[in-house]
Structures are given as C-alpha cells and as structure tokens.
Design a protein around this motif. Structure first.
Motif, mmCIF file in Angstrom:
data_model
loop_
_atom_site.group_PDB
_atom_site.id
_atom_site.type_symbol
_atom_site.label_atom_id
_atom_site.label_comp_id
_atom_site.label_asym_id
_atom_site.label_seq_id
_atom_site.Cartn_x
_atom_site.Cartn_y
_atom_site.Cartn_z
ATOM 1 N N LYS A 21 0.833 -1.202 0.000
ATOM 2 C CA LYS A 21 0.000 0.000 0.000
ATOM 3 C C LYS A 21 0.868 1.253 0.000
ATOM 4 O O LYS A 21 0.579 2.226 -0.706
ATOM 5 N N LYS A 22 1.956 1.230 0.786
ATOM 6 C CA LYS A 22 2.857 2.382 0.800
ATOM 7 C C LYS A 22 3.461 2.619 -0.578
ATOM 8 O O LYS A 22 3.586 3.754 -1.035
ATOM 9 N N MET A 23 3.867 1.524 -1.245
ATOM 10 C CA MET A 23 4.446 1.660 -2.579
ATOM 11 C C MET A 23 3.435 2.221 -3.560
ATOM 12 O O MET A 23 3.762 3.018 -4.439
ATOM 13 N N ALA A 24 2.175 1.789 -3.391
ATOM 14 C CA ALA A 24 1.136 2.227 -4.317
ATOM 15 C C ALA A 24 0.710 3.665 -4.086
ATOM 16 O O ALA A 24 0.185 4.317 -4.998
ATOM 17 N N THR A 25 0.921 4.169 -2.867
ATOM 18 C CA THR A 25 0.432 5.508 -2.533
ATOM 19 C C THR A 25 1.547 6.503 -2.270
ATOM 20 O O THR A 25 1.281 7.656 -1.921
ATOM 21 N N ASN A 26 2.795 6.087 -2.442
ATOM 22 C CA ASN A 26 3.935 6.965 -2.180
ATOM 23 C C ASN A 26 4.016 8.062 -3.238
ATOM 24 O O ASN A 26 4.282 7.800 -4.410
ATOM 25 N N TRP A 32 2.780 5.383 -10.372
ATOM 26 C CA TRP A 32 1.639 5.408 -11.291
ATOM 27 C C TRP A 32 1.877 6.325 -12.484
ATOM 28 O O TRP A 32 1.200 6.205 -13.508
ATOM 29 N N ASP A 33 2.799 7.265 -12.361
ATOM 30 C CA ASP A 33 3.024 8.260 -13.403
ATOM 31 C C ASP A 33 3.589 7.603 -14.661
ATOM 32 O O ASP A 33 4.627 6.934 -14.612
ATOM 33 N N GLU A 34 2.929 7.803 -15.785
ATOM 34 C CA GLU A 34 3.345 7.128 -17.021
ATOM 35 C C GLU A 34 4.698 7.618 -17.514
ATOM 36 O O GLU A 34 5.473 6.853 -18.094
ATOM 37 N N VAL A 35 4.988 8.910 -17.306
ATOM 38 C CA VAL A 35 6.299 9.436 -17.707
ATOM 39 C C VAL A 35 7.391 8.788 -16.869
ATOM 40 O O VAL A 35 8.439 8.378 -17.382
ATOM 41 N N ASN A 36 7.141 8.665 -15.579
ATOM 42 C CA ASN A 36 8.081 8.005 -14.681
ATOM 43 C C ASN A 36 8.266 6.539 -15.079
ATOM 44 O O ASN A 36 9.395 6.020 -15.109
ATOM 45 N N ALA A 37 7.150 5.865 -15.394
ATOM 46 C CA ALA A 37 7.226 4.454 -15.788
ATOM 47 C C ALA A 37 8.014 4.279 -17.079
ATOM 48 O O ALA A 37 8.822 3.358 -17.216
ATOM 49 N N ALA A 38 7.785 5.169 -18.038
ATOM 50 C CA ALA A 38 8.489 5.058 -19.314
ATOM 51 C C ALA A 38 9.982 5.296 -19.154
ATOM 52 O O ALA A 38 10.797 4.749 -19.909
ATOM 53 N N LYS A 39 10.350 6.090 -18.154
ATOM 54 C CA LYS A 39 11.766 6.418 -17.941
ATOM 55 C C LYS A 39 12.470 5.390 -17.069
ATOM 56 O O LYS A 39 13.622 5.013 -17.345
ATOM 57 N N LEU A 103 0.572 -6.956 -11.907
ATOM 58 C CA LEU A 103 0.492 -5.499 -11.912
ATOM 59 C C LEU A 103 -0.451 -4.999 -10.829
ATOM 60 O O LEU A 103 -1.320 -5.728 -10.356
ATOM 61 N N PHE A 104 -0.258 -3.744 -10.440
ATOM 62 C CA PHE A 104 -1.227 -3.023 -9.629
ATOM 63 C C PHE A 104 -2.198 -2.344 -10.601
ATOM 64 O O PHE A 104 -1.768 -1.781 -11.616
ATOM 65 N N ALA A 105 -3.482 -2.367 -10.284
ATOM 66 C CA ALA A 105 -4.481 -1.681 -11.095
ATOM 67 C C ALA A 105 -5.313 -0.781 -10.189
ATOM 68 O O ALA A 105 -5.852 -1.243 -9.179
ATOM 69 N N HIS A 130 -6.632 -12.111 -7.738
ATOM 70 C CA HIS A 130 -6.773 -10.718 -7.296
ATOM 71 C C HIS A 130 -6.417 -10.630 -5.822
ATOM 72 O O HIS A 130 -6.764 -11.512 -5.033
ATOM 73 N N VAL A 131 -5.753 -9.541 -5.454
ATOM 74 C CA VAL A 131 -5.488 -9.239 -4.049
ATOM 75 C C VAL A 131 -5.815 -7.760 -3.825
ATOM 76 O O VAL A 131 -5.071 -6.887 -4.279
ATOM 77 N N PRO A 132 -6.930 -7.453 -3.160
ATOM 78 C CA PRO A 132 -7.223 -6.048 -2.838
ATOM 79 C C PRO A 132 -6.120 -5.470 -1.949
ATOM 80 O O PRO A 132 -5.735 -6.085 -0.953
ATOM 81 N N ILE A 133 -5.605 -4.311 -2.324
ATOM 82 C CA ILE A 133 -4.528 -3.670 -1.574
ATOM 83 C C ILE A 133 -5.006 -2.368 -0.923
ATOM 84 O O ILE A 133 -4.807 -2.148 0.265
ATOM 85 N N VAL A 134 -5.625 -1.507 -1.718
ATOM 86 C CA VAL A 134 -6.134 -0.234 -1.204
ATOM 87 C C VAL A 134 -7.636 -0.181 -1.469
ATOM 88 O O VAL A 134 -8.066 0.043 -2.598
#
Length: 297
Positions: A21-26, A32-39, A103-105, A130-134
């Motif tokens: 959850k921390k990783m998903a909400t940090n 989650w940012d697509e520019v960050n993911a692409a880089k 993946l996280f969705a 499936h694993v609910p996280i948030v």
C-alpha cells in the motif's frame, strides 16, 4: 468460477500488504506516473483499461501467445517489492518464475468495467488472482463473476483477501467509493506446475514440459512495441529474418484459400495487394541487371 480464496493471517499479511500500500500511494516515487514508468520502468499499453482510465504499475507482462514474459525493473531490481509480494506468493504456493503477468491496477471512483470476459491464448493456460490492496470501503466495491451475466455472484474485496477467479467467465467491477478514492488491486496470472518424464516439477504451459515462455529482464526506459496480441522489444527491431519463401500457384491451385487461412492467425499481417503480379503484368522489361530486378521485386 471463483475459488473461495483465503485471507492471509494478520501476523504475516498486515505488514507486507501495508508495504504494498505504501508503494502504491507513495507520492515521492509516484509509480503510477506514465512518464516516470516510461523512464524508469517500461511503458505497457492495455487499450481497454487505459480507455477506462485505470492506472497501472506493471511488474511482469507477457504477450497473448505466452511466448515471452517481460520482467520489469520495478520487479527484478526492487528487493522491497519482491519481499512485500512473498507472503502472497507463499499463500498461493507459487514461485515468481510461474507468474506471467503481475500489476497493480487502480480503478477510479465512479468507474465501472462493464461485463466482459478475457480472450487470448494465455487466458486458458493461466490462473487469475486478485489481491485487494487499497480499498477504503469494501462495501462500495462491486466485483462480480459468473458463467453468464444473469448468474454473476459478488466477491468480497477486503484488503488482503487473496482470491482466484475464472477470467474466461463473465465478470465486472464498479468502484462506488466517493471522495476520489481509487480501488487498488494486485492482479497476477500464473501457470501450473507439470511433471516431466523424470518426475521433476517445473513451470510450463503444456506438454512437453520443456516448452515455457522466455523470460526477459528489461532495462529501465526500454521501449516495447505492441500490437493487440504481440509484444516485442524495440531494440530487437529489424533483427528478425526476412521472409525466405514465396507461395506460387497456378490458377485454381488453392493459393487464395491458403492466403485466407493464413490471415486468420492474429500475428499475420495481410499484404497490401494479395497478388503482386510482379513477374507478369507488372514486370519491368527495361531492367538490364540482377540488382535492378531484385530491387523491383
């Protein structure tokens, strides 16, 4: 259609799910940012989900034919992510080398993924988990699955509830939470274990057990080239051998049928012109040497 599932004991789950959850909400890392993911990871397109506004953090992804599994930098170079996932994989009794997609969705509030079923060669070969996280308010997440639309049953989406569902069946989900609350699930697909002739267990998709998808660890910022069913690395572009044969036929020899049969395969691209006639109607009789003739063909 839905395995009853398990809620991993609090003693083993609270901290890892909290870490996920921390990783998903940090907001600092902002995975989650697509520019960050692409880089720093690798950008993956999920056409329908992207159109519905579903955000993603991709850790592993395969093509629809299960030929290749791409392991993303945010998985293979992130010990914290791997450690946080370990209790979930232990509960499922699977190892990472059996996972083909992970993946996280993040489903936005007020968004519904309509009733559908998944397609592609990979679907019948894998287990969907499936694993609910948030999930701030599980009562306002309506996740349903069933053999048809009229018989779908609701599945609990309490954080830490690990459940398997048949994604070949009809399923749908609505996030009815308010106040801009995204619903975040960890979604993974894995393949079964099989036994080879020597009795050794190994991860595989079908017999013989020597067949399994390639696993490639991508570098940060790598570009993937995707079609509806295929995924390739951009750095492999032009490395494939060019076609080395032609299919020739006289009239009424069945070549039109062969052409139509081949085009039924999703990885075959139709020719711009079915019959080139480059050796008869469109032959250039003024060409004087082999180089010019090859260029013309």
């Amino acid at each position: 259609l839905v395995t009853p599932g398990c809620h991993i004991p609090a003693a083993t789950t609270n901290k890892p799910v909290s870490e996920l959850k921390k990783m998903a909400t940090n907001s600092k890392s902002n995975l989650w940012d697509e520019v960050n993911a692409a880089k720093n990871n690798a950008h993956v397109v999920r056409p329908s989900h992207d159109a519905w506004g579903i955000k993603k953090i991709v850790l592993m992804f395969c093509d629809d034919f299960l030929q290749t599994v791409y392991e993303m930098p945010w998985w293979h170079s992130n010990p914290a992510m791997r450690n946080a996932m370990k209790p979930i994989l232990d509960a499922l009794n699977i190892k990472p080398d059996r996972i083909v997609r992970m993946l996280f969705a993040a489903l936005p509030p007020g968004t519904t993924i309509p009733v559908h079923h998944d397609t592609g060669a990979w679907v019948s070969k894998t287990h969907r988990v499936h694993v609910p996280i948030v999930v701030d308010d599980p009562d306002r997440i309506v996740f349903r699955c069933g053999p048809n639309e009229s018989s779908m049953q609701r599945v609990s989406c309490i954080p830490g509830h690990v459940f398997e569902m048949n994604n070949q069946a009809k399923h749908a989900v609505s996030n009815c939470q308010k106040n801009n609350k995204h619903r975040v699930h960890m979604i993974l697909d894995y393949v079964d274990m099989v036994h080879d002739d020597a009795g050794v267990s190994d991860s595989s998709l079908s017999s013989p057990s020597s067949f399994r998808p390639r696993r490639i660890q991508l570098s940060p910022g790598e570009t993937l080239l995707q079609t509806r069913r295929s995924i390739d690395r951009a750095l492999d572009k032009s490395k494939r051998p060019t076609p080395s044969f032609l299919i020739l036929g006289a009239q009424k020899a069945g070549t039109t049928s062969i052409y139509e049969y081949l085009n039924q395969h999703p990885l075959v691209v139709k020719a711009r012109r079915r019959e080139t006639h480059c050796l008869d109607w469109r032959w250039n009789h003024t060409l004087n040497n082999v180089t010019e003739r090859k260029k013309h063909c």
